[in-house]
Design an enzyme around this catalytic site. Structure first.
Site, PDB file in Angstrom:
ATOM      1  CD  GLU B  34      54.489  91.793  43.794  1.00 50.53           C
ATOM      2  OE1 GLU B  34      54.215  91.165  42.756  1.00 50.53           O
ATOM      3  OE2 GLU B  34      54.826  91.241  44.864  1.00 50.53           O
ATOM      4  CE  LYS B 165      50.267 104.804  60.080  1.00 48.03           C
ATOM      5  NZ  LYS B 165      51.241 104.625  61.152  1.00 48.03           N
ATOM      6  CG  ASP B 241      53.706 105.209  58.914  1.00 43.20           C
ATOM      7  OD1 ASP B 241      53.688 104.034  58.492  1.00 43.20           O
ATOM      8  OD2 ASP B 241      53.323 105.511  60.054  1.00 43.20           O
TER       9      ASP B 241
END
Lengths: 343, 343, 343, 343
Positions: B34, B165, B241
């Site tokens: 983007e 996460k 990560d």
């Protein structure tokens, strides 16, 4: 002057898929710095090709959204404007048709908070994930509404009730992106052979870790081990806006014993994916999409639904494999160490 | 055979930073599909170099965590085991010391749910983000505990109370990763010149969109416009990560008028970042870290704290710029279209 | 043999209301063990009678819900059943008409999670809050659906996606109960005279405490100081099922300066209240409802909408008063001590 | 002039309890407009007296909290103030000792958001639930801190990070009130006889409805069917501040098969209850507490821990009974109708 970040990428699989949207065996690409992800997903993929029917994928819904924000003098004015806007829905649809060949307005949700009016527009967007298409349509819709409702004032082109790249509840409840369920039934014998575990152990772990553990952590609409890892790898390798893994990773893993075998599924209620748009023109992305057969001419939306199924099946493979590893003490780090030694 | 996903990457800035951890002007790399993100962050960076002191960054806390899960016969047994484990904390610390030169156990949290016992270990991990270091330490800790507490059984090496996460509340409340606040005070004149808006408009938008809008959407511990975009770009470009943007993107944007000027801050309570470990050996990552001066020999943890500040300042730049754009009807899409035409 | 718990009760006010639903000055009853609540709400009420228009109440929406749970063999079967059930909506409406004079089925939402199908029925229920009416209708709907869809099996008459007496996000997003906004504009002078504070101080406190503080605490769709206190008192005094304060207390307080004066509002998106049904036949309840004029013969639903407005206005009074007190160091405990000495 | 709301009240049980805190059979009072709650809890109670050991209750933790809010010029000043405040913890404890015979400061948590500093004080409060004791202590602590930290300014005596009468995540993670687990093991035969169901059906329903259903609804740290109902009834009958059912009702129901029998537990991480303080002097409350033996002279805190166990056991009884009913199609409404006919 632009360069490139080079993220290690590999095809894993094949993964076996079935269902009304896509059938057959496919290799899927994953780009990641965390390379132990590859053998882990591969293990799940191996299970899929050895099970009758492989992974069955169902696309429950699809839509893309943008919420806009208006200011009214008070709630009562906001409400009467809302009622007239809703009554004028067909005209709004016509307005949207003028903005894009693919964007279609299909629904409208709202919130009134004090004197604020949030409208949440829902569109279909063909094979594009649709971020820009929706923003553009929303802009034109705002102009149209502001012109006809002088009691309303511009608040924001995005009111965070969309909700893009944030973990919230609204996307799962009202819908955003592709809503996909991927399911597999794994005979007890294959569970032991490939996953070194039993259905009972997996069911118990899923309950305690994914459902209870996430709940205790204060998670929102989420119960899984690591959807985010597979989504990141798949999104980067297929040119998706990977910041959408934030909401994409909210989803549910289910496991239950059925006559001694393991029913295992992942529910991904809001995958934001597309096969056209930003990022899709890069050469490696084109090649990857082509290798999965997603460059063919199909009805608008069909390629992106196939992509969503491939993505969900990949998530299932990685989720299954990690959970299986965590049922056994010591297995997770042993696998990590084995892989790191190899490299 | 592994290849690479080539993600477009550019340095933006310089961004001007101050505070006890890092001072000076730095260019920061962002990798993203983007690409309108680059000029957007650049606009914020331009503001930073024109403000006295630039962006002040404060590292409030740092730690990395892993939760493990034990099964007890009942809650009362779980509680007495927990009490003895806590009393034995110094021994646990010694156990961890044997697993790594850098991992240090600094705290222990817990949850008892029915007959289940969740322990959440907190470590410092030097300059590494510490995922594997913690898993390895947790594994040894589990062995140690299971040996001494025969009433407990192995549940899982990760109980999702870590929480890795996933968007949850636990990380912000108990701490995980770097807790960074980045702040800037922007004179009203610069607000108008560079951001085409006023402090009052930005304050109002932040309240209505980020705080109220996200709350209505059912967000959890989050009130910002698009932290995820900057985090993704920065994480990919620096070998992090990037699946950790899921929890990284939970954070708070604050804006208030102070004597006519704009106080603007971003609070990022759980940035998982490091300057060593997986992904950091890739050539482009080395080069990028080097260009930001993060390859120098410093006390363990110092490079990663500098990295965290650079990350937070970058988030501030992008957040500021997008919010400014959204205060004005039509500006967002106009900017997008302008950028796309250029490309 | 049943006795009674005697909860101290007092009428406070009058509170001044305006808007399309109810106008005039009303005393409202509050039953509570925490008697300092009475003078606190009274202070807010006093403000209302001194402001032009008093508290304006808007009923944005009303409906009552019950979710049921079906089990399908897999997601694809669940989806096709769902599609047929939706197509058969008119028949479902007819089924509901047979169960009650007042229950009308107005909408249907759903979730598919793996092989599970959750249907969430939305009804209007006249002047009753509607718990039992909906359960009864849902039971008949389930029978009807199970008969026509042999692929589905009974899961539960309540699937917790309703969601009754739990703090969740679904009720605010899809609607449940009365959705009421109560607003007032308080001249700066009255703010100082009655509330011993300024608009600016109240605006800042609301931002920092209700919005930011609750967000940090991990709240869900909630930003207020103590809606629960007023709701409990009002619910007990009017025969409501007070366990519904759990979700009722999720709501938003807004405060902003408008030309030096204070705009203050409370948004209560899911008030579960009624003027008929369980608890309403008790003598003190009848008397209380009568004193507020809610025993008159009006169109079905009108009395309960008036009740909802009275409830929201009462919440506003108490919220305003407590927030005002907390803007000043030491005031809260001083007030408590003063009141306790009096008693 | 104050009167009374007369809430129907009945003793149910006896409930059989065991564990380190309280043992024996006790009748417990429930005040409610929803009188079908009585036979429902009674059914669970009957199960308890027929199971070896009845319901085992474990008090995992207890503390009461109040968060205060300070304003600093920036995050770095907030951080250095925080560090000095923490270093001065012993002095804070001494300050608190001067405010009450029972309040003891045991811990301190914090959040820094931009330039705001939230401190969350944790106290033990003897047999009182402790709302006022904590507010009073917090007030004195604020004065003490403001005097020594001229860089800080008063923000609010309550910063909503406490968190009182709101459904949030912080209370379960950091602790607030009594943390109680109530457990029972029910032989398969008794399951069938008294609950008309099987362990397998209950386990499945709990997973699908309480865990998955609540998660889909966007619940926060909650997975149960109707804790709120029993809590309301018990709180009103024992003089508790019943607005605390808001957070009290966040909790976890667990069910699993153990060798064919049913393990069933409720985890209530933040019950705000006391045996002294507001509401406890009312005659019916005194009588009710006396009938449960809670008026005896015991070590401070012991009576309130016993009360918390009685409350949790009551919650278990009602939760068990409702879930059992919902495993069978049609049973819920049939029971309701039967009860209403009787009355």
């Amino acid at each position: 002057m632009s360069e490139f970040a080079q993220i290690p990428m590999q095809f894993v699989g094949p993964v076996k898929l079935s269902g009304p949207v896509i059938n057959g065996e496919y290799e899927v690409p994953l780009a990641t710095f965390e390379t132990p992800l590859w053998p882990s997903v591969n293990r799940g993929a191996r299970v899929s090709v050895n099970c009758d029917g492989g992974i069955m994928c169902t696309v429950v819904d699809e839509r893309m959204t943008r919420s806009v924000l208006f200011e009214a003098p008070d709630a009562s004015v906001a409400l009467s404007a809302l009622q007239r806007i809703k009554a004028d829905f067909a005209a709004l649809q016509t307005v949207v048709e003028g903005t894009s060949r693919f964007a279609k307005l299909i629904n409208l949700n709202s919130q009134i908070a004090g004197n604020l009016l949030f409208l949440r527009f829902e569109f279909t967007t063909g094979d594009a994930s649709g971020h820009n298409m929706c923003t553009q349509a929303a802009e034109v819709l705002m102009d149209y509404i502001l012109e006809r409702h002088p009691t309303l004032q511009y608040g924001s082109i995005s009111g965070n009730y969309c909700s893009d790249k944030k973990a919230t509840a609204v996307n799962g409840i009202l819908g955003r992106g592709k809503y996909v369920v991927a399911e597999i039934t794994i005979p007890e014998k294959l569970c032991r052979r490939y996953l070194k575990t039993t259905p009972a152990k997996l069911v118990q772990l899923n309950l305690r870790k994914n459902l209870i553990g996430t709940m205790l952590a204060g998670g929102v609409r989420s119960a899984n081990a690591h959807f985010a890892n597979m989504l990141l790898g798949f999104y980067l390798a297929t040119g998706q806006d990977a910041a959408n893994i934030v909401e994409g990773s909210q989803g549910l893993t289910m496991a239950e014993e059925r006559a001694g075998d393991l029913y295992f599924s992942v529910t991904l209620p809001h995958l934001i994916v597309g096969t056209v748009g930003n990022g899709k023109d890069l050469r490696f992305v084109c090649e990857n999409l082509e290798r999965m057969g997603l460059n063919e001419n199909r009805d608008p939306g069909e390629n992106s639904r196939r992509l969503a199924c491939l993505c969900a099946a990949t998530v299932l493979c990685g989720e299954l494999s990690l959970l299986a590893a965590q049922t056994n003490p010591g297995e997770l780090m042993a696998a990590h160490r084995r892989i790191e030694r190899k490299q």
